[in-house]
Design a protein around this motif. Structure first.
Motif, PDB file in Angstrom:
ATOM      1  N   GLU A  12     -17.499   0.931 -23.238  1.00 29.61           N
ATOM      2  CA  GLU A  12     -17.622   1.146 -21.781  1.00 29.61           C
ATOM      3  C   GLU A  12     -18.000  -0.158 -21.098  1.00 29.61           C
ATOM      4  OE1 GLU A  12     -16.995   2.574 -18.464  1.00 29.61           O
ATOM      5  OE2 GLU A  12     -16.925   4.108 -20.006  1.00 29.61           O
ATOM      6  N   PHE A  52      -4.571   6.078 -20.808  1.00 33.16           N
ATOM      7  CA  PHE A  52      -5.792   6.625 -21.397  1.00 33.16           C
ATOM      8  C   PHE A  52      -5.501   7.495 -22.609  1.00 33.16           C
ATOM      9  CE2 PHE A  52     -10.109   5.928 -20.131  1.00 33.16           C
ATOM     10  CZ  PHE A  52      -9.973   5.016 -19.105  1.00 33.16           C
ATOM     11  N   GLU A  63      -6.013  19.765 -15.218  1.00 28.76           N
ATOM     12  CA  GLU A  63      -5.492  18.472 -14.825  1.00 28.76           C
ATOM     13  C   GLU A  63      -4.106  18.592 -14.236  1.00 28.76           C
ATOM     14  OE1 GLU A  63      -6.070  15.727 -18.049  1.00 28.76           O
ATOM     15  OE2 GLU A  63      -7.975  16.716 -18.449  1.00 28.76           O
ATOM     16  N   ARG A 114     -11.030   7.688  -7.349  1.00 31.58           N
ATOM     17  CA  ARG A 114     -10.195   7.211  -6.245  1.00 31.58           C
ATOM     18  C   ARG A 114      -8.872   7.957  -6.207  1.00 31.58           C
ATOM     19  NH1 ARG A 114     -12.481   1.822  -7.412  1.00 31.58           N
ATOM     20  NH2 ARG A 114     -10.863   1.589  -8.963  1.00 31.58           N
ATOM     21  N   ALA A 115      -8.312   8.234  -7.385  1.00 29.88           N
ATOM     22  CA  ALA A 115      -7.053   8.975  -7.431  1.00 29.88           C
ATOM     23  C   ALA A 115      -7.242  10.381  -6.868  1.00 29.88           C
ATOM     24  CB  ALA A 115      -6.528   9.027  -8.861  1.00 29.88           C
ATOM     25  N   GLN A 161     -23.224   4.070 -16.104  1.00 33.06           N
ATOM     26  CA  GLN A 161     -22.600   2.813 -16.550  1.00 33.06           C
ATOM     27  C   GLN A 161     -21.284   2.583 -15.836  1.00 33.06           C
ATOM     28  OE1 GLN A 161     -21.933   3.376 -20.694  1.00 33.06           O
ATOM     29  NE2 GLN A 161     -24.066   2.992 -21.260  1.00 33.06           N
ATOM     30  N   HIS A 207      -1.869   5.315 -15.543  1.00 32.80           N
ATOM     31  CA  HIS A 207      -3.274   5.396 -15.956  1.00 32.80           C
ATOM     32  C   HIS A 207      -3.514   6.572 -16.894  1.00 32.80           C
ATOM     33  CE1 HIS A 207      -7.613   6.397 -15.299  1.00 32.80           C
ATOM     34  NE2 HIS A 207      -7.709   5.113 -15.557  1.00 32.80           N
ATOM     35  N   GLU A 227      -6.968   6.640 -26.297  1.00 36.25           N
ATOM     36  CA  GLU A 227      -7.671   7.630 -27.106  1.00 36.25           C
ATOM     37  C   GLU A 227      -7.000   7.770 -28.480  1.00 36.25           C
ATOM     38  OE1 GLU A 227     -10.461   8.984 -26.080  1.00 36.25           O
ATOM     39  OE2 GLU A 227     -10.730  10.187 -27.899  1.00 36.25           O
ATOM     40  N   ALA A 275     -16.394  -1.148 -10.895  1.00 33.39           N
ATOM     41  CA  ALA A 275     -15.311  -0.700 -10.013  1.00 33.39           C
ATOM     42  C   ALA A 275     -14.011  -0.402 -10.755  1.00 33.39           C
ATOM     43  CB  ALA A 275     -15.069  -1.751  -8.939  1.00 33.39           C
ATOM     44  N   THR A 276     -13.885  -0.893 -12.010  1.00 34.90           N
ATOM     45  CA  THR A 276     -12.647  -0.601 -12.741  1.00 34.90           C
ATOM     46  C   THR A 276     -12.854   0.461 -13.809  1.00 34.90           C
ATOM     47  OG1 THR A 276     -13.041  -2.284 -14.412  1.00 34.90           O
ATOM     48  CG2 THR A 276     -11.833  -2.977 -12.460  1.00 34.90           C
ATOM     49  N   SER A 330      -1.759   5.847 -10.614  1.00 36.52           N
ATOM     50  CA  SER A 330      -3.078   6.263 -11.067  1.00 36.52           C
ATOM     51  C   SER A 330      -3.358   7.748 -10.839  1.00 36.52           C
ATOM     52  CB  SER A 330      -4.157   5.424 -10.378  1.00 36.52           C
ATOM     53  OG  SER A 330      -4.147   5.699  -8.993  1.00 36.52           O
ATOM     54  N   PRO A 389     -11.347  10.714 -20.441  1.00 33.87           N
ATOM     55  CA  PRO A 389     -10.388  11.781 -20.136  1.00 33.87           C
ATOM     56  C   PRO A 389     -10.946  13.178 -20.445  1.00 33.87           C
ATOM     57  CG  PRO A 389      -9.259   9.961 -21.146  1.00 33.87           C
ATOM     58  CD  PRO A 389     -10.722   9.620 -21.204  1.00 33.87           C
ATOM     59  N   GLN A 404      -5.408   0.652  -6.144  1.00 32.41           N
ATOM     60  CA  GLN A 404      -6.065   1.675  -5.329  1.00 32.41           C
ATOM     61  C   GLN A 404      -6.794   1.096  -4.125  1.00 32.41           C
ATOM     62  OE1 GLN A 404      -8.473   3.440  -8.453  1.00 32.41           O
ATOM     63  NE2 GLN A 404      -7.104   5.207  -8.536  1.00 32.41           N
ATOM     64  N   THR A 427      -5.247  -1.359 -11.921  1.00 30.50           N
ATOM     65  CA  THR A 427      -5.288  -0.032 -11.313  1.00 30.50           C
ATOM     66  C   THR A 427      -6.227  -0.045 -10.111  1.00 30.50           C
ATOM     67  OG1 THR A 427      -5.034   0.806 -13.558  1.00 30.50           O
ATOM     68  CG2 THR A 427      -5.486   2.416 -11.856  1.00 30.50           C
ATOM     69  N   THR A 428      -7.341  -0.750 -10.247  1.00 32.93           N
ATOM     70  CA  THR A 428      -8.265  -0.894  -9.124  1.00 32.93           C
ATOM     71  C   THR A 428      -7.609  -1.660  -7.974  1.00 32.93           C
ATOM     72  OG1 THR A 428     -10.166  -0.781 -10.564  1.00 32.93           O
ATOM     73  CG2 THR A 428     -10.506  -1.859  -8.457  1.00 32.93           C
ATOM     74  N   VAL A 472      -3.962  11.612 -11.131  1.00 29.04           N
ATOM     75  CA  VAL A 472      -4.608  12.317 -12.239  1.00 29.04           C
ATOM     76  C   VAL A 472      -3.774  13.499 -12.706  1.00 29.04           C
ATOM     77  CG1 VAL A 472      -6.640  13.704 -12.788  1.00 29.04           C
ATOM     78  CG2 VAL A 472      -6.901  11.564 -11.549  1.00 29.04           C
ATOM     79  N   GLN A 490      -7.044  -5.645 -18.353  1.00 30.97           N
ATOM     80  CA  GLN A 490      -6.076  -6.004 -17.304  1.00 30.97           C
ATOM     81  C   GLN A 490      -5.548  -4.756 -16.601  1.00 30.97           C
ATOM     82  OE1 GLN A 490      -3.074  -8.454 -19.153  1.00 30.97           O
ATOM     83  NE2 GLN A 490      -4.452 -10.171 -19.446  1.00 30.97           N
ATOM     84  N   ARG A 505     -14.864   4.271 -28.014  1.00 28.76           N
ATOM     85  CA  ARG A 505     -14.420   3.730 -26.734  1.00 28.76           C
ATOM     86  C   ARG A 505     -15.511   2.827 -26.156  1.00 28.76           C
ATOM     87  NH1 ARG A 505     -10.670   5.343 -23.047  1.00 28.76           N
ATOM     88  NH2 ARG A 505     -10.182   7.229 -24.191  1.00 28.76           N
ATOM     89  N   ARG A 548      -4.949  15.236 -24.599  1.00 27.62           N
ATOM     90  CA  ARG A 548      -4.744  15.935 -23.336  1.00 27.62           C
ATOM     91  C   ARG A 548      -5.627  17.167 -23.447  1.00 27.62           C
ATOM     92  NH1 ARG A 548      -2.130  18.279 -19.539  1.00 27.62           N
ATOM     93  NH2 ARG A 548      -0.431  17.083 -18.654  1.00 27.62           N
ATOM     94  N   GLN A 549      -6.608  17.265 -22.563  1.00 31.98           N
ATOM     95  CA  GLN A 549      -7.656  18.277 -22.771  1.00 31.98           C
ATOM     96  C   GLN A 549      -7.167  19.699 -22.670  1.00 31.98           C
ATOM     97  OE1 GLN A 549      -8.358  15.118 -22.049  1.00 31.98           O
ATOM     98  NE2 GLN A 549      -9.280  15.460 -24.048  1.00 31.98           N
ATOM     99  N   LEU A 554      -6.960  -1.799 -16.309  1.00 32.73           N
ATOM    100  CA  LEU A 554      -8.000  -1.180 -15.476  1.00 32.73           C
ATOM    101  C   LEU A 554      -8.187  -1.964 -14.173  1.00 32.73           C
ATOM    102  CD1 LEU A 554     -10.689  -0.065 -18.062  1.00 32.73           C
ATOM    103  CD2 LEU A 554      -8.910   1.286 -16.984  1.00 32.73           C
ATOM    104  N   ALA A 555      -8.208  -3.286 -14.292  1.00 33.36           N
ATOM    105  CA  ALA A 555      -8.388  -4.111 -13.089  1.00 33.36           C
ATOM    106  C   ALA A 555      -7.187  -3.954 -12.153  1.00 33.36           C
ATOM    107  CB  ALA A 555      -8.575  -5.570 -13.482  1.00 33.36           C
TER     108      ALA A 555
END
Lengths: 202, 576
Positions: free
Chosen positions: A202, A186, B522, B438-439, B426, A182, A190, B429-430, A174, B410, A104, A100-101, A176, A95, A200, A15-16, A97-98
Motif C-alpha cells: 500500500e 486491479f 459492482e 472518484r469514479a 493509509q 483500472h 490480484e 491521492a493515487t 476508471s 477490490p 480523474q 488514473t489520478t 467501477v 504509473q 499487496r 471479481r468479488q 495509478l498516477a
C-alpha cells in the motif's frame, strides 16, 4: 498450474461477485465448464450462490491458500518472476495509478479539480500514456505470461477498455461498474499477487 | 501544393495559399494555415503530407526524394529566421508533430527542440547567455526523442541532465539519440508515420470503422525563443476567465522566459499588465489576436504566445480548460452572443461539471466549534454525514454510512458503492480508495493516519472531503439549487428539449424499477424488460444513464435533472 475447477474458484477472488459468464470472461473458460465448477464448489461450501451471481466463502479462500503453493511452486522459485514482480510494483503499477489520478483530476489555474473531459487533448495524452504503459507491462511481465496464459488475457482486456475510452466512453478508464482499465488492472494485479504469493503493497 | 516550390511530399502553409485539404495535411497543419490566413503571426512551418505517409508504408522506408525535400523545407525556415539547423551560431530548433484528418489515439506526441546536440547546446548557451537554459533544452529534447522515437517508457522528466536521460534510454531500449540533427529529423518523421499504424491506432480504427490506411501528416515548425533578451518573453492568455467564465482576458507574461517555464512553475510570471506597460504595441496586437481566435474558435481559447525581440508569435490556440462554474457561464454567454445555438451549447457543458456545481458544502460557520476527529488528503470532494462502519459488509447492510478502512482493495468495492463517504488510514491521492471513490463520485479522505478506524467506528460523523476533514456529529450543509441558478435553469430548459429521456424529481410512469432496492454489487443492476421509469442513485451516474437509455427507459427519477439530461444527450450523440 490450477486445474479448470480450481481456476473457476480462483476467478472469484479477482471479481468479488460474478455470474458464470463474467467469470468465464476473466479466465477464458467455457461458460458450461465454469457453471459445472461453480455447482461443485457450492456443494463443497467453497462458493455461495446469490441470485445468479457467486461469491467465494472463507472456506473457499482457505482452500485456495492450500493449493497455490503447490500449483505455482515452479513459478515462485523462478528468480526472473521475482524480478518481474519487483519491476511491476515499483514501475508500471505506480504509473497506472498516477495516470488514473491524472485522468480523474486536472489542473485549472493552479488547483486540481475533477476532470470534466472537456479537454480532448488532455484526455488523449493520458490514454496515450496508459497505452504505452500497457505495452511496457507486457514486456515487464513476460516471465509470468510465459508461465501463465491468463496474464496476456488481462493485458488484452486492458487494451479493449482503452479502445472504448478512446472512442469517448470515458468511464472505461476508471469506472467501477464496467471492465475499465483500472478494474481489469486491479484484477490482474490480484491475480499475479496470488500466483507469486506476495502481499499487496500500500 | 504552393507557388514557392514544386514539392512532391511537402506543403508550406502560407497565408495566401488556398485552403489546404485536411486529408492531405492533417488537422493541426490546417489550423496553422487558418491562423496565418487570419493575419496572425505563427512561427514558420511546413508539412510532410499524408501522401508521403502512404508511400512510406509502400516502401517500408522514407519515399524517394523526401530526404531532399526535408532539407529544402528546413532551408526555407532558416531563410525566414536567419538561423541554421544544427548550426554553431544562431541555431534553429524545430518541433515535430503528427496530424491526421481525424484525430486518433496512439499517434505520436510532439517532439520539441529537435535539432539539438552538444555543439548546438553550446551555441544556444552563447546566444542566450544562459547555459542552464541551453542544457535544459538539450535535456528535454533527449527525453522527447527517447520516449517518442526510441520507445523508452521510463520516466525521463525527473532526471537531472542530458547524460542521465541518455543513460536511462540506453538502459531501457539499448539505443542512442543520434547527434546528427538531420538524422534526428528523418527518424522523427518515420516514427510519426509508424505511429499511425501502431497496434492501438489500428485497434481504434477497426473498432470505430475508420479506414485502416488513414495515414498522418507531419508538421515541422520552428521553435521561437522568449529568453533571448529583455525584449523577449513568453506567456499564456485565456480569452475568458477560466475560473468564473467572465468575458475578460486573463493571463500571464514571463519576460525572458520560454514556453515551458510558465507551465513548469519554476518562476513566477507577471500579470499581462506588465506586457501592456513594457510593450503596449505587442499587448494590443495580442488582444486583437485573442479576440479574433475567440470568435473564430467559437469558444474560450487558451493561447500560447512568445515575444522574440519585440515580435509577437502565436504558438497555439485551443479551447481553454475551465472550472465547472466557468463552463456553464461561457456556454450560456456564447448563446447570448449569438455564437452558439442552444443545442450546441449543451455539448460544451458535461454532466460531471454540473454534478460538481451541485455538490453540497459545509454551511458557512457550521464547522466552527465542531470537534475535528481526523484529517487527511482530499481524494474525492464532497460532503456526507453518516454512521461509521469498518467493513464492506456492514456498509452494504447500512447504505448511507461512512466506510472507514486501513486501506481499500477490490475486496471492498461493493461496500464503497453502498457508502456515502470513504475514509482511510493509509494511502495518497493515487491509492485504490481515491481512484474508486472518484469514479463513484463518493466523498473520500485518505491518509488520516494509524488509529483512525478505531477512533471513528460507531460514531456519527460528517466527512468534509473537500477540505480533507472528518468532524464529530452532523454538520449543516448548503447546496446550489439548480432551480435558483439562472444559468443552470436555462441549460435545463434547453436540455429538456434535446434529451431522449425525461428527467424528473417525481412523476413515474409504470412499471418502475428501483436500482437502490436491487442488489448493490459492482455491476449495474439489470433493468427488467418493459421498464418505463428507473429510480435510484445508480441511474444518476453516467453509466447508469447509459444503461437506462439502452434499456429503452422513458423517465429517470432524480433530485438533480440537469446532469442526467446532459449524460443522456451525450450518450445519444455518441450512439447515433
Amino acid at each position: 498450474m490450477l486445474d479448470p475447477y480450481e481456476l473457476t474458484v480462483h476467478s472469484l477472488t479477482l471479481r468479488q461477485l460474478g455470474t458464470a459468464e463474467q467469470l468465464a470472461d476473466i479466465t477464458g473458460q467455457d461458460v458450461a465448464e465454469v457453471e459445472a465448477g461453480l455447482e461443485k464448489a457450492v456443494a463443497a461450501g467453497l462458493v455461495m450462490a446469490a441470485r445468479g451471481s457467486y461469491l467465494i466463502t472463507p472456506a473457499g479462500r482457505e482452500h485456495l491458500d492450500g493449493i497455490y503453493p503447490r500449483a505455482f511452486e515452479g513459478l515462485r522459485a523462478d528468480p526472473q518472476v521475482a524480478a518481474a514482480m519487483e519491476a511491476f510494483e515499483t514501475g508500471v503499477n505506480k504509473q497506472v495509478l498516477a495516470l488514473t489520478t491524472d485522468w480523474q483530476t486536472i489542473e485549472v489555474d493552479g488547483a486540481r479539480v475533477t476532470n470534466d473531459h472537456g479537454d480532448a487533448d488532455y484526455d488523449a495524452t493520458i490514454i496515450d500514456k496508459l497505452g504505452r504503459v500497457q505495452e511496457k507491462t507486457a514486456k515487464v511481465l513476460r516471465p509470468l505470461s510465459d508461465a501463465d496464459p491468463l496474464v496476456d488475457r488481462f493485458l488484452d482486456r486492458i487494451g479493449t477498455a482503452l479502445t472504448r475510452a478512446e472512442g469517448g466512453e470515458t468511464d472505461y478508464v476508471s469506472g467501477v461498474r464496467v471492465d475499465s482499465v483500472h478494474t481489469v488492472w486491479f484484477q490482474m494485479h490480484e491475480h499475479i499477487l496470488r500466483l507469486t504469493g506476495r502481499e499487496r503493497p500500500e | 501544393m504552393t507557388a514557392t516550390t514544386g514539392f512532391r511530399w511537402l506543403v508550406v502553409p502560407e497565408a495566401d495559399m488556398p485552403e489546404p485539404s485536411r486529408e492531405l495535411v492533417g488537422g493541426k497543419a490546417w489550423s496553422l494555415w487558418r491562423m496565418r490566413s487570419l493575419g496572425l503571426r505563427v512561427p514558420p512551418a511546413f508539412v510532410v503530407t499524408t501522401k508521403a505517409c502512404a508511400a512510406y508504408f509502400e516502401d517500408d522506408d522514407l519515399p524517394e526524394g523526401l530526404s531532399d525535400e526535408l532539407t529544402a523545407g528546413i532551408r526555407h525556415i532558416e531563410d525566414q529566421l536567419g538561423r541554421t539547423f544544427g548550426g554553431t551560431e544562431r541555431p534553429l530548433l524545430v518541433s515535430v508533430r503528427s496530424g491526421a484528418a481525424i484525430s486518433m489515439p496512439g499517434m505520436m506526441d510532439t517532439i520539441l527542440d529537435l535539432g539539438c546536440n552538444d555543439k548546438v547546446e553550446g551555441a544556444l548557451a552563447a546566444e542566450s547567455g544562459d547555459p542552464e537554459f541551453a542544457a535544459e533544452v538539450h535535456r528535454r529534447f533527449t527525453g522527447f526523442y527517447g520516449r517518442l522515437v526510441l520507445g523508452c517508457t521510463e520516466d525521463l522528466e525527473d532526471l537531472p541532465d542530458t547524460a542521465a536521460v541518455r543513460a536511462a534510454i540506453a538502459e531501457d531500449v539499448g539505443e542512442a539519440v543520434p547527434a546528427d540533427p538531420w538524422e534526428q529529423l528523418r527518424a522523427a518523421v518515420a516514427a510519426v508515420f509508424r505511429s499511425s499504424r501502431s497496434r492501438r491506432a489500428m485497434a481504434y480504427r477497426k473498432h470505430y470503422g475508420i479506414p485502416e490506411d488513414l495515414g498522418t501528416g507531419v508538421t515541422i515548425q520552428a521553435m521561437v525563443f522568449g529568453n533571448l533578451d529583455d525584449d523577449s518573453g513568453t506567456g499564456v492568455l485565456f480569452t475568458r476567465n477560466p475560473v468564473d467564465g467572465t468575458r475578460e482576458p486573463y493571463g500571464e507574461y514571463l519576460p525572458r522566459g520560454q514556453g515551458e517555464d510558465v507551465v513548469s512553475g519554476r518562476v513566477t510570471p507577471k500579470p499581462l499588465a506588465h506586457l501592456a506597460q513594457r510593450w503596449p504595441r505587442v499587448h494590443a496586437e495580442l488582444l486583437a489576436a485573442a479576440d479574433c481566435l475567440d470568435r473564430e474558435g467559437r469558444d474560450a481559447q487558451d493561447i500560447e504566445f512568445t515575444v522574440q525581440r519585440g515580435e509577437l508569435f502565436l504558438l497555439q490556440s485551443r479551447p481553454a480548460k475551465r472550472t465547472a462554474r466557468a463552463a456553464v457561464r461561457i456556454a450560456v454567454d456564447l448563446v447570448d452572443e449569438g455564437v452558439l445555438d442552444p443545442a450546441e451549447a449543451l455539448t460544451r457543458v458535461t454532466a460531471e461539471q454540473v454534478r460538481t456545481l451541485l455538490r453540497p458544502e459545509i454551511a458557512p460557520g457550521a464547522a466552527e466549534g465542531a470537534e475535528l476527529l481526523a484529517e487527511g488528503v482530499s481524494a474525492s470532494p464532497g460532503v456526507a454525514t453518516g454512521v461509521v462502519v469498518d467493513t464492506p459488509e456492514a456498509a452494504q447492510a447500512h447504505p448511507g454510512c461512512v466506510l472507514v478502512r486501513k486501506s481499500t482493495s477490490p475486496d471492498d468495492v461493493h461496500g464503497m458503492i453502498a457508502a456515502a463517504a470513504v475514509v482511510t488510514e493509509q494511502g495518497g491521492a493515487t491509492s485504490h480508495a481515491a481512484v474508486v471513490s472518484r469514479a463513484l463520485d463518493t466523498p473520500c479522505v485518505v491518509g488520516c493516519g494509524a488509529g483512525t478506524v478505531d477512533t471513528l467506528t460507531g460514531r456519527t460523523v460528517t466527512v468534509d472531503a473537500t477540505a480533507g476533514r472528518v468532524y464529530a456529529g452532523e454538520l449543516a450543509t448548503s447546496a446550489v439549487d439548480e432551480r435558483e441558478d439562472a444559468d443552470l435553469q436555462r441549460l435545463t430548459e434547453w436540455a429538456e428539449a434535446a434529451s431522449p429521456v425525461r428527467a424528473r424529481a417525481d412523476g413515474a410512469v409504470e412499471p418502475v424499477f428501483d436500482g437502490d432496492a436491487a442488489d448493490v454489487g459492482e455491476e449495474l443492476p439489470a433493468i427488467p424488460l418493459g421498464t418505463k421509469t428507473v429510480r435510484g442513485a445508480v441511474f444518476c451516474t453516467p453509466d447508469g444513464v447509459r444503461a437506462a437509455l439502452d434499456a429503452g427507459v422513458e423517465v429517470i427519477l432524480t433530485p438533480h435533472r440537469l446532469p442526467v439530461l446532459l449524460a443522456a444527450i451525450a450518450h445519444d450523440r455518441r450512439t447515433s
